[in-house]
Scaffold this active site. Structure first.
Site, mmCIF file in Angstrom:
data_model
loop_
_atom_site.group_PDB
_atom_site.id
_atom_site.type_symbol
_atom_site.label_atom_id
_atom_site.label_comp_id
_atom_site.label_asym_id
_atom_site.label_seq_id
_atom_site.Cartn_x
_atom_site.Cartn_y
_atom_site.Cartn_z
ATOM 1 N N GLY A 169 0.687 -1.262 -0.072
ATOM 2 C CA GLY A 169 0.002 -0.104 -0.055
ATOM 3 C C GLY A 169 0.804 1.092 0.220
ATOM 4 O O GLY A 169 2.075 1.135 -0.595
ATOM 5 N N CYS A 212 3.031 5.600 -3.016
ATOM 6 C CA CYS A 212 3.827 5.545 -4.141
ATOM 7 C C CYS A 212 3.374 4.139 -4.898
ATOM 8 O O CYS A 212 2.990 4.252 -5.700
ATOM 9 C CB CYS A 212 5.275 5.326 -3.739
ATOM 10 S SG CYS A 212 5.905 7.121 -3.434
#
Ligand code: UDX
Length: 436
Positions: A261, A264
């Site tokens: 997660g 980026c």
């Protein structure tokens, strides 16, 4: 020789980069449109929780080498290099939203009157830099503005060390002058032996997203193998350890669990898939779609497992969630797998309590516990969803005394199963179906 360095955009990337540039000996001005953020940074404080950042900001704002402003006029003709560090969030279509990048170009361009280098660090779709160059040629005709790409690879929680000692420095330009300037900018890490990759602009733009796509692929691969281990009665952590001994594979990024997660990885691979679609590189777009599907599936699977552990009816039952940040070491909850699972359980009616040592969670669906004990007290199910070291230090016997049911789903496969089982816990770890 110290240069005048402007850093435009001072969130995670920009704040760390500006402080790092000052540490390398340059005179630095950070620019941001947010006056609140500028005021905090200018006083030597950090707006984010990031190991080592505040001391570096304090050191260089005090030495006078690092300043912050909201005014582009202070940097335009002052800077030898303008680093572009603004965000490129995900747009509704999945492609990167470049509005902040364009807004910088529109604000800065008309103020430039002398030769300067614009070094892009933001993650952009391949093909962006030439468009920026064209626009700047119009906004600052004859000034001699050169756009090049110098992608960043910093990880949250390691932003400062990744900035001061990067794995590699990528210089995407065909201009000898630009290369010379950038070698001065990075003189210290280069003299320390950090490898430099000189390449064309398109390759530089692609290197960043390719790195993220590869990391995401490793994680989804091991998570797919975890499902195989679960189905066949194997142990994915032992499998990963064995794979990791092969130096061609390596052990890093082979931790199975809830998946990736953050701000980026998910957005960057989606943007790469969108760009691949535009350029008709369907194999890559399809490949990334599989990586994403596996990743999303892990979150859904943990939520379903949790509901199944409570006999299918979770309404009104207290569930303790350990961890909210997208990974340990940060207070960042953007696209956090832990929160997706918590949301899912709250939507099914559970009384969800969350404890995280750093991240703040808000919203009517959860209760944020002040302590691990408050979180665990009377819980009917415990989920370990972000692998903060302090959770590994918990005493399973003490925890057993607090909860109503000794059932633990370890969504990160990082807790010592035998220890928890010895204290009477049922421990569920996806991908570790092999018996001890
Ligand atoms: C990432 C890249 O690592 C970095 O180079 C890039 O510049 C920005 O994106 P970051 O977002 O800080 O950095 O997170 P990272 O440490 O890469 O972790 C990403 C996610 O993958 C986290 O949610 C983490 O929990 C997960 N992960 C990581 C796994 O699920 N398994 C692993 O083995 C490793």
């Amino acid at each position: 020789m110290p240069l005048n360095v402007a850093v435009i955009g001072t969130n995670y990337l920009g704040a760390a980069h500006a402080a790092g540039m000052a540490e390398f000996g340059h005179r630095v001005i950070g620019v941001d449109v947010d006056p609140g953020r500028v005021a905090v940074l200018a006083s030597g404080h950090s707006t984010i929780f990031e190991e080592g950042l505040e001391p570096l900001l304090a050191k260089h704002t005090a030495s006078g080498r690092l300043r912050f402003t909201t005014d582009y006029r202070e940097i335009a003709d002052w800077a030898d290099v303008h680093f572009l560090c603004v965000g490129t969030p995900q747009s509704e279509s999945g492609a990167a939203d470049l509005s902040q990048v364009w807004s910088v170009v529109e604000s800065l361009g008309p103020l430039l009157t002398r030769p300067t280098l614009i070094a892009g660090k933001s993650t952009v779709p391949v093909g962006t830099a030439p468009l920026l160059q064209q626009r700047l040629d119009r906004l600052a005709p004859g000034a001699g503005v050169e756009v090049m790409w110098n992608p960043e690879f910093l990880r949250e929680a390691f932003a400062v060390s990744d900035t001061l000692s990067p794995d590699r420095i990528v210089l995407g330009t065909r201009s000898a002058q630009a290369l010379e300037t950038m070698r001065e900018v990075y003189a210290i890490p280069i003299s320390d032996g950090v490898p430099v990759v000189e390449c064309d602009i398109a390759t530089a733009e692609l290197i960043k997203v390719a790195a993220n796509a590869f990391l995401a692929t490793k994680i989804s691969f091991i998570n797919a193998m975890a499902q195989m281990c679960q189905a066949a009665g194997g142990d994915v952590t032992l499998l990963a350890d064995a794979l990791g001994h092969d130096t061609r594979i390596g052990r890093e990024f082979l931790n199975a669990g809830l998946g990736f997660g953050g701000g980026c990885l998910p957005k960057d691979i989606r943007a790469l898939a969108a760009r691949a679609g535009e350029l008709r590189v369907d194999v890559l777009a399809d490949f990334i779609a599989s990586v994403e599907a596996i990743n999303e599936g892990q979150r859904a699977e943990v939520a379903e497992l949790a509901i199944a552990q409570l006999g299918g009816d979770i309404a009104g039952r207290k569930v303790a969630v350990l961890g909210a940040a997208f990974k340990p070491g940060t207070d960042d909850t953007r696209n956090s797998p832990a929160l997706t699972v918590a949301d899912h359980l709250a939507a099914a009616g559970a009384d969800v309590w969350i404890y995280d040592p750093e991240a703040q969670v808000s919203g009517p669906s959860f209760t944020q516990a002040e302590t691990v004990e408050d979180c665990l007290r009377d819980a009917e199910l415990v989920l370990h969803l972000t692998e903060w070291p302090l959770f590994r230090q918990l005493d399973p016997a003490d925890c057993a005394g607090l909860v109503r049911n000794r059932v633990l789903i370890d969504g990160r496969l990082k807790l010592d199963r035998a220890r928890w089982q010895a204290a009477g816990w049922k421990v569920v770890q996806m991908g570790r179906a092999a018996t001890l």
